[in-house]
Design an enzyme around this catalytic site. Structure first.
Site, PDB file in Angstrom:
ATOM      1  CB  CYS A   1      11.509 -24.329 -34.903  1.00 37.46           C
ATOM      2  SG  CYS A   1      11.688 -25.989 -34.219  1.00 37.46           S
TER       3      CYS A   1
ATOM      4  CG  HIS B   1       9.683 -28.717 -30.983  1.00 37.47           C
ATOM      5  ND1 HIS B   1      10.982 -28.592 -30.540  1.00 37.47           N
ATOM      6  CD2 HIS B   1       9.188 -29.837 -30.386  1.00 37.47           C
ATOM      7  CE1 HIS B   1      11.271 -29.602 -29.721  1.00 37.47           C
ATOM      8  NE2 HIS B   1      10.192 -30.361 -29.613  1.00 37.47           N
TER       9      HIS B   1
ATOM     10  CD  GLN C   1      10.657 -33.237 -26.990  1.00 41.51           C
ATOM     11  OE1 GLN C   1      10.202 -32.410 -27.786  1.00 41.51           O
ATOM     12  NE2 GLN C   1       9.966 -34.297 -26.631  1.00 41.51           N
TER      13      GLN C   1
ATOM     14  CB  CYS D   1      14.304 -24.660 -30.745  1.00 37.10           C
ATOM     15  SG  CYS D   1      15.171 -25.195 -32.216  1.00 37.10           S
ATOM     16  CD  GLU D   2      21.257 -27.057 -29.536  1.00 39.13           C
ATOM     17  OE1 GLU D   2      21.930 -27.778 -30.287  1.00 39.13           O
ATOM     18  OE2 GLU D   2      21.442 -27.001 -28.305  1.00 39.13           O
ATOM     19  CG  HIS D   3      18.549 -26.612 -34.233  1.00 44.97           C
ATOM     20  ND1 HIS D   3      17.834 -27.793 -34.161  1.00 44.97           N
ATOM     21  CD2 HIS D   3      19.820 -26.930 -33.908  1.00 44.97           C
ATOM     22  CE1 HIS D   3      18.644 -28.782 -33.829  1.00 44.97           C
ATOM     23  NE2 HIS D   3      19.849 -28.285 -33.658  1.00 44.97           N
ATOM     24  CG  HIS D   4      14.961 -22.563 -36.049  1.00 45.63           C
ATOM     25  ND1 HIS D   4      14.733 -23.919 -35.895  1.00 45.63           N
ATOM     26  CD2 HIS D   4      15.362 -22.393 -37.334  1.00 45.63           C
ATOM     27  CE1 HIS D   4      14.979 -24.541 -37.036  1.00 45.63           C
ATOM     28  NE2 HIS D   4      15.364 -23.646 -37.924  1.00 45.63           N
TER      29      HIS D   4
END
Length: 198
Positions: A158, A156, A128, A87-90
């Protein structure tokens, strides 16, 4: 001759990542010199390169190497393709399965190339939704089929390990082009990926 497993890493990139992971270990309150984590920065540096190797790959070229001319014009489905991404956010993992179908338009592709295309895009920092779109557009552009469909089901970390901490939630994304925009064709695809034909 015995089997040997070999991975190759860029030395300069590995050194930079190793320094960064060493700082992370120290900044979270751990002693980077402790025996158990002494080699962790190098391991993490290599793992991160492995998990993001998709940036160095070209999915279109992978497909182009295995395109064959055939008159077959019925649906081709490859389902339950395992995928692992970050995941690019976390920068936490998400993982699950991709289901792909296409209807050839005079050309078919070697079946093993479809999972490889999934890996190319999954081995990047992702969401995703974009992962689904990237796979769909690559197949549509390169194969120029009558239609293409992609469905991804994933969980996920996250959402499971932090934040809302929901252990049983899963995310489904989908994309359809060409003939799969028709309800009848789409329903056939969705029925095939949900049934056990074995």
């Amino acid at each position: 001759m015995s089997y040997s497993y070999f991975e190759q890493y860029d030395d300069e990139r590995t050194d930079k990542l190793r320094e960064s992971f060493s700082e992370i270990i120290q900044n979270v309150g751990e002693n980077p010199e402790r025996e158990g984590v002494l080699k962790t920065p190098e391991r993490a540096a290599k793992a991160m390169q492995f998990l993001t190797q998709g940036y160095t790959m070209d999915a279109e070229k992978i497909l182009q190497k295995a395109i064959f001319h055939e008159k077959y014009d019925e649906m081709v489905v490859v389902k339950d393709i395992e995928l692992y991404s970050l995941c690019e956010h976390h920068m936490l993992p998400f993982f699950g399965k991709a289901h792909i179908a296409y209807i050839p338009n005079g050309k078919i592709v070697g079946l093993s190339k479809l999972p490889r295309v999934v890996d190319v895009f999954a081995r990047r920092l992702q969401v995703q939704e974009r992962l689904t779109h990237d796979i769909l557009e690559c197949l549509n552009k390169t194969l120029q089929p009558q239609g293409v469909a992609v469905v991804i089901e994933a969980v996920h970390m996250c959402m499971m390990m932090r934040g809302v901490q929901k252990q049983n939630s899963a995310t489904t994304t989908s994309g359809f082009r060409g003939q799969f925009e028709k309800q009848e064709t789409r329903n056939e695809f969705l029925k095939l990926i949900s049934s056990d034909l074995r």
